[in-house]
Motif scaffolding. Structure first.
Motif: not given
Length: 391
Positions: A219, A279, A312, A330, A333
């Motif tokens: 990410p 996220a 996600i 987060s 992703v």
């Protein structure tokens, strides 16, 4: 160690944060003589010869040394041969502990009055925890929309928390001026000290891997972690410990994707007006190292992509049900982005890919969830008999 601008090459002293050209700087140590460490020291300080500060006692010794897991059940979903680097095993549950370990040690060495950071939550928690362990005052600047659960998680370590209204992206730059005025070592997302600590995830990953992966996927938010990974790989190349650089793929949420948008359109990163996203931890609409991420993707023949909310959530569930890993959205992703890259042909089924999962999802489970199942009371014998008959 001196600092150097990755973009224009200008050199500064060790306290410099950004170049006159506007881009971030990083430490410019000589890695040409680096060799893989031997002995029993693991974690961040295993790579002390590539870090700008000597080890100190305390929580920093628990940062790093996270597992690299082969996850064959996710291969078909990801579209490649997959390994995952589980950064949830750090002391406060995220990769941020790597940067905090180095940054707080440096603040101690420099005799700074306090340490500080600007954060949505994870970096604030990590910085506060390491400061508490070092008996250093800590100042944390958080945005006005931060949740009560995150405030509670940060406050347990006893920092001074300041909730600030307004432009969260600008708060990063404001904090650097405040730090100079009040002698606070602000160790924000992409400052040289934090990048130095965070690069150890890539050093560790390559040392654990059988050879070099074809690609690494992670990410991206401010660009600090991405910068650290890129810097570590360049240092290993300079030391002739790897022949070339793996492709670097960076992933954002589509609702807040300033770096991915710049990559798609071919322009420099600019601030955007974001939409809400699950996220939350990577929802940085004005990333201070965004252009450095673009440079990393370009040099390694990689890419920056963004993924929608449904992807996600699906990736978060897949990591739990297929690999037993609880990660925050987060972090998930990265898997959603890797799946998208495989579908587009950028990643092949035969590619060996390392996915960096940046943080635990357990901190996100404190409140009510619309995904929580309804679990009725049942006769235990009858229920177990029914389950076993279906197995």
């Amino acid at each position: 160690m001196q600092t150097r601008c990755y973009s224009c090459g200008d050199v500064f002293d060790a306290t410099r944060i950004r170049c006159d050209c506007g881009e971030p700087v990083w430490f410019d140590g000589d890695a040409t003589d680096f060799e893989w460490p031997t002995g029993t020291v693991h974690g961040v300080w295993r790579y002390a010869s590539l870090l700008p500060v000597a080890p100190t006692e305390g929580l920093g010794w628990a940062a790093g040394n996270t597992p690299l897991l082969r996850t064959p059940r996710l291969d078909d979903y990801a579209g490649c041969t997959l390994w995952v680097k589980d950064e949830a095993e750090n002391p406060t549950g995220t990769f941020k502990d790597r940067g905090s370990a180095v940054a707080v040690a440096a603040a101690e060495a420099r005799g700074a009055t306090a340490v500080g950071t600007v954060s949505h939550g994870n970096m604030a928690m990590s910085t506060a925890a390491h400061a508490a362990a070092a008996d250093r005052p800590c100042v944390v600047l958080v945005p006005d929309d931060i949740s009560a659960a995150r405030l509670a998680a940060i406050s347990q370590y006893g920092p001074d928390i300041v909730r600030v209204d307004g432009d969260y992206g600008q708060l990063y730059f404001d904090s650097l001026e405040l730090g100079a005025t009040f002698d606070i070592e602000f160790v924000n997302s992409d400052v040289p000290l934090r990048v130095a600590g965070q690069k150890t995830v890539a050093l560790e990953l390559i040392e654990q891997f059988d050879g070099v992966p074809d690609a690494i996927c992670l990410p991206v938010s401010s660009g600090g972690q991405a910068s650290g990974v890129w810097k570590a790989l360049r240092e290993l190349r300079d030391a002739r410990l790897i022949d070339g650089l793996p492709r670097l793929y960076f992933v954002q949420a589509a609702n807040c994707d300033p770096i991915a948008a710049a990559f798609r359109e071919g322009y420099e990163v600019r601030p955007i007006d974001p939409e809400p996203t699950a996220a939350y931890s990577i929802a940085n609409a004005n990333p201070p190292s965004g252009n450095r991420v673009l440079a990393a993707a370009a040099e390694t023949d990689g890419a920056v992509v963004s993924v929608p909310e449904d992807a996600i959530h699906e990736a978060t569930r897949k990591l739990a049900t297929e690999a037993g890993l609880c990660v925050e959205p987060s972090s998930a992703v990265a898997l959603a982005g890797l799946r998208q890259l495989a579908a587009s042909g950028d990643v092949a089924a035969t590619d060996r890919v390392a996915l960096i999962l940046t943080g635990t999802g357990f901190k996100e489970l404190g409140g009510a969830s619309t995904d929580a199942p309804s679990v009725p009371l049942a006769n235990l014998d009858e229920h177990l008999a029914a389950i076993l008959s279906d197995a």
